[in-house]
Write a protein that holds these residues in place. Structure first.
Motif, PDB file in Angstrom:
ATOM      1  N   LEU A 251     -16.332  42.681  31.473  1.00 15.19           N
ATOM      2  CA  LEU A 251     -15.837  41.682  30.518  1.00 15.19           C
ATOM      3  C   LEU A 251     -15.567  40.350  31.211  1.00 15.19           C
ATOM      4  N   THR A 252     -16.504  40.015  32.094  1.00 18.25           N
ATOM      5  CA  THR A 252     -16.380  38.804  32.913  1.00 18.25           C
ATOM      6  C   THR A 252     -17.679  38.005  32.830  1.00 18.25           C
ATOM      7  N   GLN A 253     -17.585  36.769  32.375  1.00 20.08           N
ATOM      8  CA  GLN A 253     -18.778  35.942  32.200  1.00 20.08           C
ATOM      9  C   GLN A 253     -18.738  34.745  33.141  1.00 20.08           C
ATOM     10  N   PRO A 254     -19.705  34.654  34.071  1.00 17.93           N
ATOM     11  CA  PRO A 254     -19.758  33.496  34.969  1.00 17.93           C
ATOM     12  C   PRO A 254     -20.000  32.215  34.173  1.00 17.93           C
ATOM     13  N   SER A 255     -19.308  31.149  34.557  1.00 19.40           N
ATOM     14  CA  SER A 255     -19.470  29.876  33.856  1.00 19.40           C
ATOM     15  C   SER A 255     -19.874  28.729  34.779  1.00 19.40           C
ATOM     16  N   ARG A 256     -19.619  28.889  36.086  1.00 20.59           N
ATOM     17  CA  ARG A 256     -19.961  27.814  37.021  1.00 20.59           C
ATOM     18  C   ARG A 256     -19.903  28.326  38.451  1.00 20.59           C
ATOM     19  N   VAL A 257     -20.862  27.896  39.277  1.00 14.58           N
ATOM     20  CA  VAL A 257     -20.843  28.224  40.702  1.00 14.58           C
ATOM     21  C   VAL A 257     -20.084  27.132  41.436  1.00 14.58           C
ATOM     22  N   LEU A 258     -19.125  27.531  42.231  1.00 14.62           N
ATOM     23  CA  LEU A 258     -18.352  26.580  43.034  1.00 14.62           C
ATOM     24  C   LEU A 258     -19.018  26.426  44.396  1.00 14.62           C
ATOM     25  N   LEU A 259     -19.196  25.186  44.810  1.00 13.71           N
ATOM     26  CA  LEU A 259     -19.934  24.907  46.035  1.00 13.71           C
ATOM     27  C   LEU A 259     -19.095  24.120  47.030  1.00 13.71           C
ATOM     28  N   ASN A 260     -19.359  24.370  48.312  1.00 12.41           N
ATOM     29  CA  ASN A 260     -18.851  23.547  49.398  1.00 12.41           C
ATOM     30  C   ASN A 260     -20.086  22.948  50.058  1.00 12.41           C
ATOM     31  N   GLY A 261     -20.445  21.717  49.635  1.00 15.56           N
ATOM     32  CA  GLY A 261     -21.734  21.180  50.029  1.00 15.56           C
ATOM     33  C   GLY A 261     -22.819  21.909  49.268  1.00 15.56           C
ATOM     34  N   LYS A 262     -23.710  22.604  50.013  1.00 13.91           N
ATOM     35  CA  LYS A 262     -24.778  23.369  49.371  1.00 13.91           C
ATOM     36  C   LYS A 262     -24.479  24.867  49.327  1.00 13.91           C
ATOM     37  N   GLU A 263     -23.373  25.279  49.949  1.00 10.27           N
ATOM     38  CA  GLU A 263     -23.079  26.699  50.068  1.00 10.27           C
ATOM     39  C   GLU A 263     -22.098  27.159  48.988  1.00 10.27           C
ATOM     40  N   PRO A 264     -22.334  28.318  48.398  1.00 16.68           N
ATOM     41  CA  PRO A 264     -21.407  28.827  47.382  1.00 16.68           C
ATOM     42  C   PRO A 264     -20.111  29.320  48.010  1.00 16.68           C
ATOM     43  N   ILE A 265     -19.019  29.066  47.320  1.00 15.73           N
ATOM     44  CA  ILE A 265     -17.722  29.581  47.779  1.00 15.73           C
ATOM     45  C   ILE A 265     -17.042  30.423  46.690  1.00 15.73           C
ATOM     46  N   GLY A 266     -17.640  30.464  45.522  1.00 12.87           N
ATOM     47  CA  GLY A 266     -17.059  31.266  44.458  1.00 12.87           C
ATOM     48  C   GLY A 266     -17.749  31.041  43.129  1.00 12.87           C
ATOM     49  N   VAL A 267     -17.335  31.804  42.131  1.00 18.82           N
ATOM     50  CA  VAL A 267     -17.853  31.661  40.779  1.00 18.82           C
ATOM     51  C   VAL A 267     -16.678  31.540  39.818  1.00 18.82           C
ATOM     52  N   GLU A 268     -16.694  30.472  39.044  1.00 18.89           N
ATOM     53  CA  GLU A 268     -15.688  30.338  37.995  1.00 18.89           C
ATOM     54  C   GLU A 268     -16.130  31.211  36.821  1.00 18.89           C
ATOM     55  N   CYS A 269     -15.221  32.033  36.322  1.00 19.12           N
ATOM     56  CA  CYS A 269     -15.559  32.998  35.273  1.00 19.12           C
ATOM     57  C   CYS A 269     -14.616  32.858  34.080  1.00 19.12           C
ATOM     58  N   LEU A 270     -15.039  33.433  32.978  1.00 19.59           N
ATOM     59  CA  LEU A 270     -14.230  33.497  31.772  1.00 19.59           C
ATOM     60  C   LEU A 270     -14.088  34.955  31.354  1.00 19.59           C
ATOM     61  N   ARG A 271     -12.933  35.315  30.899  1.00 24.57           N
ATOM     62  CA  ARG A 271     -12.764  36.650  30.344  1.00 24.57           C
ATOM     63  C   ARG A 271     -13.342  36.668  28.932  1.00 24.57           C
ATOM     64  N   VAL A 272     -13.877  37.808  28.541  1.00 25.15           N
ATOM     65  CA  VAL A 272     -14.473  37.913  27.206  1.00 25.15           C
ATOM     66  C   VAL A 272     -13.974  39.168  26.504  1.00 25.15           C
ATOM     67  N   ASP A 273     -14.004  39.107  25.186  1.00 24.04           N
ATOM     68  CA  ASP A 273     -13.847  40.295  24.346  1.00 24.04           C
ATOM     69  C   ASP A 273     -15.205  40.607  23.747  1.00 24.04           C
TER      70      ASP A 273
END
Length: 445
Positions: free
Chosen positions: A316-338
């Protein structure tokens, strides 16, 4: 994120060891050799399972291999990658109160013997003069080509990749099928007289008009398109799941694995990607899925396997945006869903919970969210169903003399290697029936 240590590369070797001669004899002796066997009915290619197990029991491995070949030319691949728990072994009458017969491993035992002793399928016909073109050297294309060659037709496969085998070569984790198994089967199909032309793509290196002019039938076995996009910011930093698996098979020494790996998706490919990351040194591997455990498209036994591997799941987790430090990923912003009302897939549609955004840390992100519809339907102007090439019961398309098989026609139900092999068999038989009344192209010209 660092390179895969040399000592870790063997972690993706084939999961199940081959049966010893004694183990195969003991297991085959457990079979009840049922009349009208449920296991045979459950097999999409309808292999005479009691028949080949009976021959293993009596020590006739050559005969066992021929029984398998009679229904499935890609028996070595299917013995390894078929979801036997859902098919033949799931239907075994011993499964209710006892342990089902290890049909997949017995089939592999016979196929390994066939490879080691050069036992090949029997050709059944003399040359007919008819020519058949097959687009794509994946399981469906190889099956159709091999079955057509056994009937005496001259078959040429046009394959856009350098190596034949399709997903069996490039897209199935080594844990289930080593690359050499798929390539060995492709060589066996070539030994039946099939010509495989590599790096030849329809629409680029050869046209449909040329194929229709030079061949008596054309078979499209081109699979699906690219991995679907997520449509989120920063997606360029996400690794394609099929490319991730391919790298693990073709150049594992060059792979880099993160310490916080996120895999987006919950099908069998997602499980494979997560398994690769976990076994090659990923510190924490998490599968992110926008629905619940109940809606996962992977097989249940694959889900259990992933849990046992230590792979975590965030439902029940939907990715909404990739967080970057320069060109490298550092995380994914997610939204909870029903979960809301069912969508076109028949599963409950995810409904975003307002203000529920949170972040999952990651230094490597892989997506395995299914593939796009086959582009050939639109390119060739073929009738389609839900974006897949539409075919009749003989797998003939809306273009007379042009057939389509495999994943590119699978508008309903789960796509699988064994279903692709059966498509190839049916199409080969249908083409044979039509060609019996036609003058070969070589004579007509």
């Amino acid at each position: 994120m660092g390179p895969v240590p040399e000592e870790k590369r063997g972690a993706l070797s084939e999961q199940l060891p081959p049966l010893t001669e004694n183990a195969a004899a003991v297991e085959s002796d457990r079979c009840l050799f049922c009349y009208d066997a449920p296991c045979t009915h459950a097999c999409p290619t309808h292999i005479d399972i009691p028949g080949f197990i009976k021959r293993i029991s009596s020590g006739n491995l050559r005969g066992a291999a021929q029984v398998i070949y009679a229904s499935n030319l890609l028996g070595a691949t299917c013995a390894r990658v078929c979801p036997v728990q859902e098919l033949c072994e799931g239907a075994c009458v011993l499964g209710a109160e006892h342990k089902p017969i290890a049909i997949g491993r017995l089939q592999r035992h016979a196929m390994d013997y066939a490879h080691e002793h050069n036992v090949t399928p029997i050709k059944r016909s003399n040359p007919t003069g008819h020519r058949i073109a097959v687009i794509g050297a994946g399981p469906a294309g190889l099956s159709c080509a091999g079955e057509s060659a056994r009937r005496g037709h001259s078959v040429t496969i046009f394959e856009k990749r350098f190596l034949p085998g399709g997903l069996s070569t490039y897209g199935i984790i080594v844990l289930r099928e080593p690359m050499e198994i798929a390539l060995d089967e492709a060589r066996m199909i070539q030994d039946l007289g099939v010509e495989i032309l590599s790096e030849r793509e329809l629409g680029k290196d050869v046209s449909m008009a040329e194929l229709q002019r030079d061949y008596d039938a054309v078979v499209l076995s081109a699979g699906l398109g690219q991995t679907s996009g997520l449509g989120i910011d920063g997606e360029h930093a996400i690794i394609d799941g099929l490319e991730f698996i391919e790298a693990s098979k073709t150049q594992p020494e060059k792979m880099k694995i993160g310490q916080r790996v996120l895999v987006i998706g919950a099908g069998n490919t997602a499980i494979d990607c997560a398994t690769i990351a976990r076994r090659l040194g990923g510190g924490r591997v998490t599968i992110v899925y926008r629905r619940s455990e109940r809606e996962m498209t992977c097989y249940e036994h694959e889900y259990r396997f992933a849990r046992e591997e230590g792979i975590e799941f965030r439902f029940l987790t939907q990715p909404s945006r990739v967080l970057l430090n320069g060109k490298e990923p550092i995380g994914v912003e997610c939204l909870r869903v029903d979960l809301g009302t069912p969508d076109r897939s028949g599963r409950p549609a995810p409904v975003v919970v307002p203000g529920s955004d949170f972040v999952l840390e990651a230094d490597q992100i892989v997506k395995a969210v299914g593939q796009q519809r086959p582009p050939l339907a639109e390119i060739l102007g073929l009738r389609s169903t839900n974006g897949f090439i539409a075919v009749d019961r003989d797998f003939e398309t809306s273009l007379p003399g042009v057939y389509a098989i495999g994943d590119c026609v699978r508008s309903q139900g789960a796509a699988s290697t064994v279903m692709a092999v059966q498509d190839g068999k049916i199409a080969a038989a249908a083409i044979e029936y039509k060609l019996k009344t036609r003058t070969p192209t070589t004579e007509a010209s």
